[in-house]
Design a protein around this motif. Structure first.
Motif, mmCIF file in Angstrom:
data_model
loop_
_atom_site.group_PDB
_atom_site.id
_atom_site.type_symbol
_atom_site.label_atom_id
_atom_site.label_comp_id
_atom_site.label_asym_id
_atom_site.label_seq_id
_atom_site.Cartn_x
_atom_site.Cartn_y
_atom_site.Cartn_z
ATOM 1 N N ALA A 143 0.887 -1.150 -0.172
ATOM 2 C CA ALA A 143 0.164 -0.065 0.100
ATOM 3 C C ALA A 143 0.594 1.179 -0.081
ATOM 4 O O ALA A 143 0.256 2.380 -0.063
ATOM 5 N N LEU A 144 2.106 1.122 -0.035
ATOM 6 C CA LEU A 144 3.072 2.332 0.304
ATOM 7 C C LEU A 144 3.353 3.012 -0.827
ATOM 8 O O LEU A 144 3.666 4.254 -0.940
ATOM 9 N N LEU A 145 3.027 2.416 -2.262
ATOM 10 C CA LEU A 145 3.379 3.183 -3.477
ATOM 11 C C LEU A 145 2.496 4.588 -3.765
ATOM 12 O O LEU A 145 3.380 5.408 -3.852
ATOM 13 N N PRO A 146 1.439 4.520 -3.349
ATOM 14 C CA PRO A 146 0.786 6.190 -3.252
ATOM 15 C C PRO A 146 1.313 6.869 -2.251
ATOM 16 O O PRO A 146 1.110 8.022 -2.676
ATOM 17 N N VAL A 147 1.264 6.189 -1.199
ATOM 18 C CA VAL A 147 1.687 7.069 -0.159
ATOM 19 C C VAL A 147 3.076 7.726 -0.387
ATOM 20 O O VAL A 147 3.344 8.834 0.061
ATOM 21 N N ILE A 148 4.201 6.853 -0.710
ATOM 22 C CA ILE A 148 5.468 7.554 -0.950
ATOM 23 C C ILE A 148 5.151 8.868 -1.992
ATOM 24 O O ILE A 148 5.890 9.743 -1.824
ATOM 25 N N THR A 149 4.496 8.621 -2.966
ATOM 26 C CA THR A 149 4.000 9.793 -3.886
ATOM 27 C C THR A 149 3.823 11.180 -2.938
ATOM 28 O O THR A 149 4.186 12.240 -3.338
ATOM 29 N N VAL A 150 2.595 10.603 -2.315
ATOM 30 C CA VAL A 150 2.059 11.771 -1.602
ATOM 31 C C VAL A 150 3.148 12.355 -0.498
ATOM 32 O O VAL A 150 3.106 13.714 -0.550
ATOM 33 N N ILE A 151 3.842 11.555 0.252
ATOM 34 C CA ILE A 151 4.845 12.216 1.056
ATOM 35 C C ILE A 151 5.828 13.134 0.581
ATOM 36 O O ILE A 151 6.339 14.075 0.896
#
Length: 338
Positions: free
Chosen positions: A259-267
């Motif tokens: 689940a981290l892929l979109p979260v990394i972009t947002v971060i």
């Protein structure tokens, strides 16, 4: 992978060119005479003409742009009208304060935001979920300057627990080593055997970190929840659960990792945006960084300083986006294969 990175690097050139052009036009086409505004109403015609010549404002617009572009390419951002210092020197002196504040605000936002997002996802449609997402909605809607003033009122004025602003207690004779005050506090603790500088730096960081990190925290929490809910519906998660793997391992080892892929972009994007948000936060908390410096320069009509500050922040934002793209390709095997 290398080809992907080189393509992203090539895209930096037109992006930065566009930023420089927009910043130049924003200042050059602003109403009024910048030289007259800088010198004030009491300036005579000779003084105005001299400043216009120094800034190149007496030349045609296209020639002004060419001169400005050539200076920027040479990393020459000019001199500040207010202080007479080189703008690059001014930025270098203030950048550690801004990056330190943005760094800790991002750490705070990432840790708390992901924790709230995961908790909300695994307890979907419960009071925990509703409370967390309701709080995230309030956080993302709250103006930074208003939150900063409320924090000062509560924790500094009413409770007298934390300082109202600055980076270090003014009673301390403090000579920065790296200009990152937390690191300096640790080094001085080792050298002098007293933690007072470190503790003071941490105390001064708490309120501006919370104020600056609240909006990205809310966005990260909502993004993490959405991504986790999607991953938890996948067949491999159901298979892992049916195989008897512990729930915590399923959540944090398998689900969260994917689940981290979109979260990394947002971060990454939020970290770049923190620099623009830092203008309000640094102003409210008297934090001596680039954001407050730009705010003061706007008030003083110091247009070269404003231009240099905006170009620097924009360049940093673009580089952060590049780093996110590269990190995304490292984490996502599909992009590496493509």
């Amino acid at each position: 992978m290398i080809k992907h990175i080189l393509k992203r690097l090539a895209l930096l050139i037109p992006t930065l060119f566009g930023v420089i052009t927009l910043v130049f036009l924003m200042i050059a086409l602003a109403p009024g005479d910048p030289a007259r505004v800088m010198l004030g109403e009491r300036a005579n015609a000779e003084q105005i003409a001299q400043l216009r010549a120094e800034l190149g404002l007496d030349k045609p617009l296209i020639q002004q742009y060419g001169l400005y572009l050539s200076r920027v390419v040479r990393l020459d951002l000019g001199k500040s009208i207010a202080t007479g210092q080189q703008i690059a020197r001014e930025i270098a002196d203030r950048f550690p304060a801004t990056i330190e504040l943005a760094w800790y605000a991002m750490i705070f936002a990432t840790i708390v935001g992901m924790l709230l997002g995961v908790t909300s996802a695994i307890r979907r449609n419960t009071w925990v979920d509703y409370t967390t997402m309701g709080g995230a909605l309030v956080g993302v809607s709250m103006p930074v300057f208003w939150l900063g003033l409320v924090l000062i009122m509560v924790f500094s004025v009413w409770l007298n627990l934390l300082p109202t602003g600055g980076r270090m207690n003014i009673r301390y004779y403090f000579t920065p080593i790296t200009n990152f005050y937390v690191i300096d506090g640790i080094l001085l603790w080792i050298k002098e055997g007293t933690p007072k500088y470190l503790w003071s730096a941490i105390q001064h960081l708490i309120l501006p970190t919370i104020a600056l990190g609240t909006i990205p925290l809310a966005i990260i929490a909502r993004t993490t929840r959405s991504s986790m809910l999607e991953v938890l519906q996948q067949d491999y998660i159901k298979t892992a659960r049916s195989a008897g793997i512990r729930e915590k391992r399923v959540i944090y080892r398998y689900a969260l990792k994917n689940a981290l892929l979109p979260v990394i972009t947002v971060i990454g994007l939020q970290f770049g945006l923190l620099l623009s948000g830092a203008i309000l936060t640094e102003t409210v908390f008297s934090w001596p960084g680039i954001g407050r410096w730009i705010y003061i320069s706007i008030g003083a009509r110091d247009y070269p300083a404003v231009q240099g500050g905006i170009i620097f922040i924009s360049t940093f934002f673009v580089l952060i986006n590049l780093a996110v793209d590269i990190l995304y390709s490292v984490v996502n095997p599909k992009i590496r294969l493509q």
